[in-house]
Scaffold this active site. Structure first.
Site, PDB file in Angstrom:
ATOM      1  N   GLU A   1      -1.952  -7.370   7.448  1.00  0.00           N
ATOM      2  CA  GLU A   1      -0.603  -7.183   7.971  1.00  0.00           C
ATOM      3  C   GLU A   1      -0.378  -8.013   9.227  1.00  0.00           C
ATOM      4  OE1 GLU A   1       2.363  -6.988   7.650  1.00  0.00           O
ATOM      5  OE2 GLU A   1       2.932  -4.877   7.399  1.00  0.00           O
TER       6      GLU A   1
ATOM      7  N   HIS B   1       0.827  -1.203   0.000  1.00  0.00           N
ATOM      8  CA  HIS B   1       0.000   0.000   0.000  1.00  0.00           C
ATOM      9  C   HIS B   1       0.864   1.257   0.000  1.00  0.00           C
ATOM     10  CE1 HIS B   1       0.857   1.108   4.171  1.00  0.00           C
ATOM     11  NE2 HIS B   1       0.711  -0.164   4.484  1.00  0.00           N
TER      12      HIS B   1
END
Length: 251
Positions: free
Chosen positions: A110, A11
């Protein structure tokens, strides 16, 4: 012969990625610069004559975190279906470039940093030093109150098995004439994607991961010798000959 690929995209920049704070479950938006850089990445790397060819994508996996989903939006892949978190289709009919389905997958969220959420590596080292604890290595130690390397390995192996069984096994090594979309795209996070690359080539995380992936960075994984039993990290690819020739003729 067909050799499918997996593109891993971290990202774009957030305030915490900018200052090195570990960001697992915390929801943060991209910075203005982060959005700008992801748009530039899409313009540079996505297209019929670029690294990521939308029409060749078979599937897209994206993290449940909003920063990853926003990154996918900004890459401008031209998905036919509306993205799962959108109320309405954002892609205009003339801009549709891929039939790939988008799947929000918890297995590529994550790393859960637990007690280390929001802390920099320097702060973690300082805290551990005050407690008389040894040096910290996430690949070996995991995170107290969060996830261990074994837990990360288990969920990433599920994703890899899914990619190979659903999208790669049936096409790898087949003639180009029989080619169907087989590339896969993952949009997720720094630690989890580096761990994914290690597991892709069947390496243990506890061996240490000497790989870097900057915010907004793109990596490529594939196979050697058109063989699904020889997964590899693609460090760099050559220019497409027809694209080079076309560019030369345009001058």
């Amino acid at each position: 012969m067909t050799t499918p690929r997996v593109f891993i995209v971290r990202h774009g920049e957030t305030e915490w990625s900018l200052n090195g704070r570990h960001t697992g479950t915390t929801e943060l938006p991209l910075t203005a610069n982060g959005e700008k850089r992801i748009r530039a990445t899409g313009q540079a790397l996505v297209g019929d004559d670029r690294l990521i060819v939308p029409s060749q994508l078979a599937h897209i996996y994206v993290s449940p975190r909003k920063r990853a989903q926003r990154t996918l939006e900004l890459l401008n892949l031209g998905c036919r279906d509306k993205l799962p978190w959108q109320e309405q289709q954002q892609t205009k009919p003339l801009d549709i470039r891929t039939d790939a389905k988008v799947q929000i997958d918890e297995d590529i969220r994550e790393w859960d940093y637990g007690d280390y959420e929001g802390l920099t590596s320097a702060t973690i080292r300082e805290q551990r030093g005050k407690k008389g604890e040894g040096a910290w290595d996430i690949w070996r130690d995991g995170c107290p109150g969060g996830e261990s390397p074994a837990e990360i390995t288990n969920r990433l192996d599920r994703v890899i098995d899914d990619i190979r069984s659903r999208f790669h096994e049936a096409v790898i090594g087949k003639p180009k004439a029989d080619e169907v979309p087989s590339d896969v795209l993952l949009v997720a996070h720094g630690h989890i994607l580096r761990a994914f690359a290690m597991r892709w080539i069947k390496r243990e995380l506890t061996e240490g991961v000497s790989l870097l992936l900057e915010a907004g960075g793109v990596g490529t994984l594939s196979y050697e010798h058109h063989n699904i039993n020889e997964p590899a990290i693609l460090l760099g690819g050559a220019f497409m000959v027809d694209v080079v020739e076309t560019s030369g003729n345009d001058k």
